[in-house]
Write a protein that holds these residues in place. Sequence first.
Motif, mmCIF file in Angstrom:
data_model
loop_
_atom_site.group_PDB
_atom_site.id
_atom_site.type_symbol
_atom_site.label_atom_id
_atom_site.label_comp_id
_atom_site.label_asym_id
_atom_site.label_seq_id
_atom_site.Cartn_x
_atom_site.Cartn_y
_atom_site.Cartn_z
ATOM 1 N N GLN A 227 -86.122 -5.339 16.129
ATOM 2 C CA GLN A 227 -87.433 -5.487 16.748
ATOM 3 C C GLN A 227 -87.641 -4.543 17.929
ATOM 4 O OE1 GLN A 227 -88.955 -9.986 15.755
ATOM 5 N NE2 GLN A 227 -87.969 -9.720 17.730
ATOM 6 N N SER A 228 -86.555 -3.943 18.424
ATOM 7 C CA SER A 228 -86.671 -3.135 19.639
ATOM 8 C C SER A 228 -87.534 -1.897 19.428
ATOM 9 C CB SER A 228 -85.285 -2.725 20.144
ATOM 10 O OG SER A 228 -84.676 -1.783 19.277
ATOM 11 N N PHE A 230 -90.245 -1.586 18.142
ATOM 12 C CA PHE A 230 -91.678 -1.862 18.209
ATOM 13 C C PHE A 230 -92.164 -2.060 19.647
ATOM 14 C CE2 PHE A 230 -90.187 -3.347 14.024
ATOM 15 C CZ PHE A 230 -90.906 -2.449 13.247
ATOM 16 N N PHE A 231 -91.324 -1.682 20.600
ATOM 17 C CA PHE A 231 -91.690 -1.724 22.012
ATOM 18 C C PHE A 231 -91.447 -0.356 22.628
ATOM 19 C CE2 PHE A 231 -90.877 -6.096 20.926
ATOM 20 C CZ PHE A 231 -91.854 -6.793 21.628
ATOM 21 N N PRO A 236 -87.134 -5.509 23.825
ATOM 22 C CA PRO A 236 -87.966 -6.658 23.457
ATOM 23 C C PRO A 236 -87.714 -7.888 24.314
ATOM 24 C CG PRO A 236 -86.260 -6.276 21.804
ATOM 25 C CD PRO A 236 -86.242 -5.098 22.727
ATOM 26 N N ARG A 333 -98.447 -6.792 24.672
ATOM 27 C CA ARG A 333 -97.176 -6.205 24.210
ATOM 28 C C ARG A 333 -96.663 -6.860 22.934
ATOM 29 N NH1 ARG A 333 -95.817 -6.671 29.834
ATOM 30 N NH2 ARG A 333 -96.602 -4.833 30.908
ATOM 31 N N GLN A 334 -96.665 -8.205 22.893
ATOM 32 C CA GLN A 334 -96.226 -8.866 21.664
ATOM 33 C C GLN A 334 -97.225 -8.609 20.539
ATOM 34 O OE1 GLN A 334 -95.347 -13.023 22.295
ATOM 35 N NE2 GLN A 334 -93.511 -12.592 23.488
ATOM 36 N N ALA A 337 -96.576 -5.238 19.097
ATOM 37 C CA ALA A 337 -95.331 -5.234 18.326
ATOM 38 C C ALA A 337 -95.555 -5.803 16.930
ATOM 39 C CB ALA A 337 -94.256 -6.028 19.064
#
Length: 413
Positions: A227-228, A230-231, A236, A333-334, A337
Amino acid sequence: MRTWLAALCVVVFPFLSHAAPVALQNYNADLSETSMSGLSSGGFMAVQFAVAYSALVKGVGIVAGGPYFCAQGDVDIATRKCSCTGLPVISSCEVAPGSTSIEQLVDITNQRARDGAVDPTRNLARQRIWMFSGTLDSVVPQPVMNDLFTYYRHYIGEANIRYRNDVQAEHAMPTEGFGNPCAELGKPFLGNCGIDGAGEILKWIYGDQLRPKNTNGLSGRLVEFDQSEFFDDRNPERHGMADRGYAYIPASCDKSINGACRVHVAFHGCRQNAEEVDDKFIRHAGYNQWADVNSIIVLYPQTTSTFMRNPKACWNWFDFERDDPDYANKNGRQMLAIRAMLDRVAGVTLPPDPAPRCFTAANAEHVIAGRAHGWFFMAMANGSNKLMGLNNFLSVTTLKQVGPNHYVVGKCI
């Protein structure tokens, strides 16, 4: 028998391993068929995303959630009026019919749509909405969900809304045969209510053309993805999300077969992430059995707890870190993502980032403009959380924008 079952879990659910997560892949999914659902904070998040990106979302399933921007960025409103989750003795529950101030939330939604912070509200009229509220829910009592129904009726015809509010259920995702007794509160927040909540959600959104769920062994695979990426800051956890998420990929959607597939995003609830309940939500909420035979990719993005501000690993529906003023907008931010995850599975190629922009202004002006946020008497840059100095009109700082709502202290070169 135990050895055989353990081996089966490793084969069918390999994400239980601690190997490094892989990059989420392109499966050529059809984003016009995107849907989502969630329990508790996941329900609030599903509503939040589906309002902000209403042009993208076909339908939503909400279990024990509430209306868009219910908390208005205020943890006190979130825990008193949108739910009953405040600290005992210190905080009293004030949930009551109309306590979420629907007319005000509708006005805010309309204004944000005019400003472009969320998609035009006319898109909501085509969404299919499935709602579930247990009569015994002590965490998000029924008046909150009733307010959500009222909120939706400002935009959506009643024929597009299915609201189940007659089941003696506590705060849990209803299932046909897994979890706690339906009237019991506790982890993993799956309630054995004799109701296939996941199936009802998907059937309501996609219609009767869905094939009956697979009651035998699943043919697809679960993947554990990073998931990292996507930031912007590759961190994250700073934004309340875990370093890895999960996805169920039906065999018909696998890249090697190149099938045209839908995507459903399943948002877990507070204390229902993989760190808290292992694979129980991902494996037993009921989505995979329907997805397997209906070419639906199911994304299971994951949160993580943050000390003090978000100890229960909830989704960001109230700006828990006080550093994301856009948390409920398209640039939260979320939110960004999750949108990036959808773009990835659809193979959407994004345009290159524009050249960095610099803003030189007083720290208080940065805060007013939404490039920074206040922390006690100080100002901190959004995204990087770099300390800028006193939050006043005398201290001047240059901020460089390096991503959506992400600024660093520095100069453009």
